[in-house]
Motif scaffolding. Sequence first.
Motif, short mmCIF file in Angstrom:
data_model
loop_
_atom_site.label_atom_id
_atom_site.label_comp_id
_atom_site.label_asym_id
_atom_site.label_seq_id
_atom_site.Cartn_x
_atom_site.Cartn_y
_atom_site.Cartn_z
N GLU A 58 -21.53 82.67 38.12
CA GLU A 58 -23.05 82.66 38.51
C GLU A 58 -23.83 81.49 38.59
O GLU A 58 -24.51 81.30 39.42
N SER A 84 -30.98 84.33 38.30
CA SER A 84 -30.96 85.95 38.58
C SER A 84 -30.88 86.55 37.22
O SER A 84 -30.78 86.08 36.25
N LEU A 85 -31.76 87.96 37.28
CA LEU A 85 -31.62 88.68 36.25
C LEU A 85 -30.12 88.80 35.64
O LEU A 85 -29.96 88.99 34.59
N ARG A 86 -29.27 89.09 36.48
CA ARG A 86 -27.86 89.31 36.28
C ARG A 86 -27.20 88.01 35.38
O ARG A 86 -26.84 88.18 34.31
N PHE A 87 -27.65 86.66 35.83
CA PHE A 87 -27.18 85.69 35.03
C PHE A 87 -28.05 85.56 33.58
O PHE A 87 -27.16 85.29 32.41
N GLY A 130 -28.80 88.20 31.86
CA GLY A 130 -28.17 89.41 31.02
C GLY A 130 -26.88 88.91 30.60
O GLY A 130 -26.39 89.33 29.44
N ILE A 131 -26.13 88.42 31.59
CA ILE A 131 -24.88 87.86 30.94
C ILE A 131 -24.73 86.67 29.94
O ILE A 131 -24.14 86.68 28.96
#
Length: 284
Positions: free
Chosen positions: A175, A58-61, A63-64
């Motif tokens: 994630e 994901s984009l969240r991953f 970003g993290i």
Amino acid sequence: MWIVLSLFTALCEAIKDGLCKKGLQGNNFLVIAWAWKAFSLPFLLPLSFITPVPEYLSLRFLGILALGGGLNILATILYIRAIQASDLSLTLPLLSFTPIFLLFTSPLMVGDKPEPTGFLGVFLIFLGSYILGSSKPGFWGPIKGLFSEKGPRLMLCVALIWSIAANVDKMGIRETSPFFWAFCVQAFIASGLTLLLFKQQKSISLGSRKNIFLLSLIGLFTAMGLISQMSAVNIGLVPYVIAIKRLSIVFGVIIGALVFKEKDLKLRLCGAMIMLAGVFLMTA
């Protein structure tokens, strides 16, 4: 289990530090810092294939990963500059502030809230590690060094950055998985340091086979410690895991005495006992 994993992390960290100290006799700091990250990748890669991985990242991953990797690249650079600018005995004790900072960053970032006895245990580990590292310049040496030398100020910044990055690790693990995250973040850091190394030196010279073997050992113990730490963070509270990881200083005292014939052991062993008391409080 998280206690066992954290103790194993501390042992691997101490062995890695001893190997790095040995490697610094024939290499500059930047090469050792790069090898510390890059040579761990071959040992981490196989594990990333046998652990569950999401069908898509994901984009969240991402970003993290960018946040965690960027923080660790910055911390590595500051770490190198700190030990170049000042004596190790003045700079390394400041890393013991990391568990203290984590008591404030972890509840905010990942919701890890220690028990009252846990706060006391973390403080005792901080105090013991501070004593271990401050024996030569005097007990208040590292604090005085903050005002008089550049190195300790930079190392205090490293401690603060790592108190944020450790929580980012837990976010990344949530994630994906411990092994996959460990490989991804280590690859990100190694890539950034590779670009920096080429910019500074234009090429990477590893020297003899003996030197390559030494760098490979650094990578092996880094990988084992990282896998153990990520697994511990996945099931335990981040401040507790990182505090117990600081027991690497206890193991480092033993390695320093046996291998490098370092002195001033009486005060350092006193600090080690205080750290152990902190561990018992946290795990009671």
